[in-house]
Design an enzyme around this catalytic site. Structure first.
Site, short mmCIF file in Angstrom:
data_model
loop_
_atom_site.label_atom_id
_atom_site.label_comp_id
_atom_site.label_asym_id
_atom_site.label_seq_id
_atom_site.Cartn_x
_atom_site.Cartn_y
_atom_site.Cartn_z
N ARG A 1 0.82 -1.20 0.00
CA ARG A 1 0.00 0.00 0.00
C ARG A 1 0.87 1.27 0.00
O ARG A 1 1.79 1.39 -0.78
CB ARG A 1 -0.99 -0.05 1.15
CG ARG A 1 -2.09 -1.10 0.96
CD ARG A 1 -3.11 -1.07 2.06
NE ARG A 1 -4.28 -1.89 1.72
CZ ARG A 1 -5.31 -2.09 2.53
NH1 ARG A 1 -5.33 -1.52 3.71
NH2 ARG A 1 -6.32 -2.82 2.15
N SER A 2 0.60 2.21 0.91
CA SER A 2 1.26 3.51 0.81
C SER A 2 2.73 3.49 1.18
O SER A 2 3.41 4.51 1.01
CB SER A 2 0.53 4.54 1.67
OG SER A 2 -0.68 4.91 1.05
N VAL A 3 3.24 2.39 1.66
CA VAL A 3 4.70 2.27 1.79
C VAL A 3 5.35 2.53 0.44
O VAL A 3 6.47 3.02 0.34
CB VAL A 3 5.09 0.87 2.33
CG1 VAL A 3 6.60 0.67 2.29
CG2 VAL A 3 4.59 0.70 3.76
#
Length: 406
Positions: free
Chosen positions: A74-76
């Site tokens: 995801r937003s990693v």
């Protein structure tokens, strides 16, 4: 839970915290890796590779997580993608203080002619939402997203405030990189970062790697605060804001409607730098370790594997945005593309920089402690700002270093 892997002497608290995540914090399948001074000192994994009801129906729930299991993070992904414009700047190919419209003329429409490249990285562009959300197919086609953000009118004057560009970050970043380099951002990462450093990290997963990816599902977060000492109390939580269909929070996350299935091979293949990266925990930790120092076994001649020159490292973690976030509601801190240590996203210490992913995963570096950290999970917990599993691991790292006098 039978935790697999090894820890170097002095890092036993990390193994204990990792095991406790399975026992007390709802973990299904996960891995955590820690590099210190370029050497791996923690390498742990455990649980099952597939965590949802669909896996139960197909009898896949018993397949164990292995050292080579990769996961949608995801937003990693935003932290990995942010390295691209910073490295282009380091190589003299991109001016962080230049106007985005210089590289991407169509972007100047509707009051965005003065948007700077650094505004994209600091979530200050003013286009976290789309007036007309994209369908999943449109979001993945590589054309509709850039066209939509180029036409979008800002919801605040660019450069004057910040708000998390949860989904639109994908098309802002990918199109800027394509206009500057002639390559997609996924290809650039593969050719300039993943292959030279030997990383199992992809933005645009190759078909032959699909079998390595764990199936994700939402799981309940444990009761209680995400991390001790989190005292920030906004007027309403991000969860409450998300429930309001008119809020910037809801509209930012709903820029793709309905939300795509993150287990869908089409999603894994697409290049969405806001959310679609796939990586092992080792790859994330190794990536962040390479940002701040050399890796002895890196297959690259550039500074022994080090990615960021000292000046670029300073840019990455110098505060660009801080205070109440128009999208996430809580106070957030950003450098150029990276979240910085703070109450909403506690990292190892004041000099840490990195990026969490909604639902748990986390990657960051701490130059002072000489640490690169990577944690990935397939049990995506909702309704938390700082995931309790990731935070337990970060606290354990802090404890281990303190005991060593570091």
């Amino acid at each position: 839970m039978d935790v697999q892997g090894t820890v170097a002497d002095g890092f036993e608290p990390v193994r204990d915290a990792f095991a406790e995540n399975f026992a007390r914090r709802g973990e299904r399948g996960a891995a955590v890796v820690l590099y210190r001074e370029g050497e791996k000192v923690v390498d742990l994994w455990g649980g099952t590779k597939h965590a949802d009801d669909a896996a139960e129906e197909t009898g896949e729930t018993g397949e164990p997580w292995t050292r080579d299991t990769a996961q949608v993070v995801r937003s990693v992904t935003k932290g990995v993608a942010a390295a691209v414009p910073l490295l282009l700047h380091q190589r003299g190919q991109l001016d962080l203080d230049g106007r985005v419209g210089t590289y991407w003329p169509e972007f100047k429409a509707n009051g965005k002619e003065r948007v700077l490249v650094r505004h994209l990285l600091g979530h200050r562009t003013g286009v976290p939402v789309l007036d007309t959300p994209l369908t999943p197919d449109e979001a993945l086609d590589g054309i509709s997203g850039p066209r939509a953000v180029a036409a979008q009118r800002p919801v605040w004057e660019p450069g004057t405030d910040h708000g998390y560009h949860a989904q639109t970050y994908s098309w802002l970043m990918s199109e800027l990189v394509r206009r500057v380099t002639g390559r997609t951002i996924g290809r650039w990462i593969a050719e300039e970062i993943s292959r030279p450093l030997g990383l199992d990290l992809w933005l645009g997963l190759p078909e032959e790697q699909r079998g390595r990816v764990g199936r994700i599902t939402s799981v309940e977060a444990p009761a209680g605060p995400a991390t001790p000492g989190l005292r920030l109390r906004p007027k309403r939580s991000v969860t409450e804001a998300y429930q309001d269909p008119e809020s910037l929070t809801r509209r930012a996350f709903a820029a793709i409607t309905p939300l795509p299935d993150e287990n869908d091979p089409a999603y894994l293949t697409a290049e969405l730098p806001a959310s679609g990266g796939v990586a092992t925990a080792d790859a994330l930790a190794r990536f962040y370790a390479a940002l701040i120092g050399p890796l002895p076994s890196a297959r690259t001649a550039r500074a022994g594997g080090r990615l960021f020159a000292p000046g670029t490292l300073t840019l990455a973690r110098t505060e660009e945005s801080a205070g109440p976030d128009r999208v996430l509601v809580v106070g957030t801190r950003f450098g150029l593309g990276y979240m910085l240590h703070g109450p909403a996203s506690p990292l190892l210490g004041p000099g840490s920089f990195g990026h969490p992913g909604r639902g748990g995963s986390l990657g960051f570096a701490d130059p002072e402690a000489r640490i690169g950290f990577g944690y990935v999970t397939n049990g995506m917990q909702r309704g938390v700002t700082a995931d309790p599993r990731a935070q337990a691991l970060v606290r354990a790292v802090r404890t281990a270093l303190a005991a060593q006098g570091a």
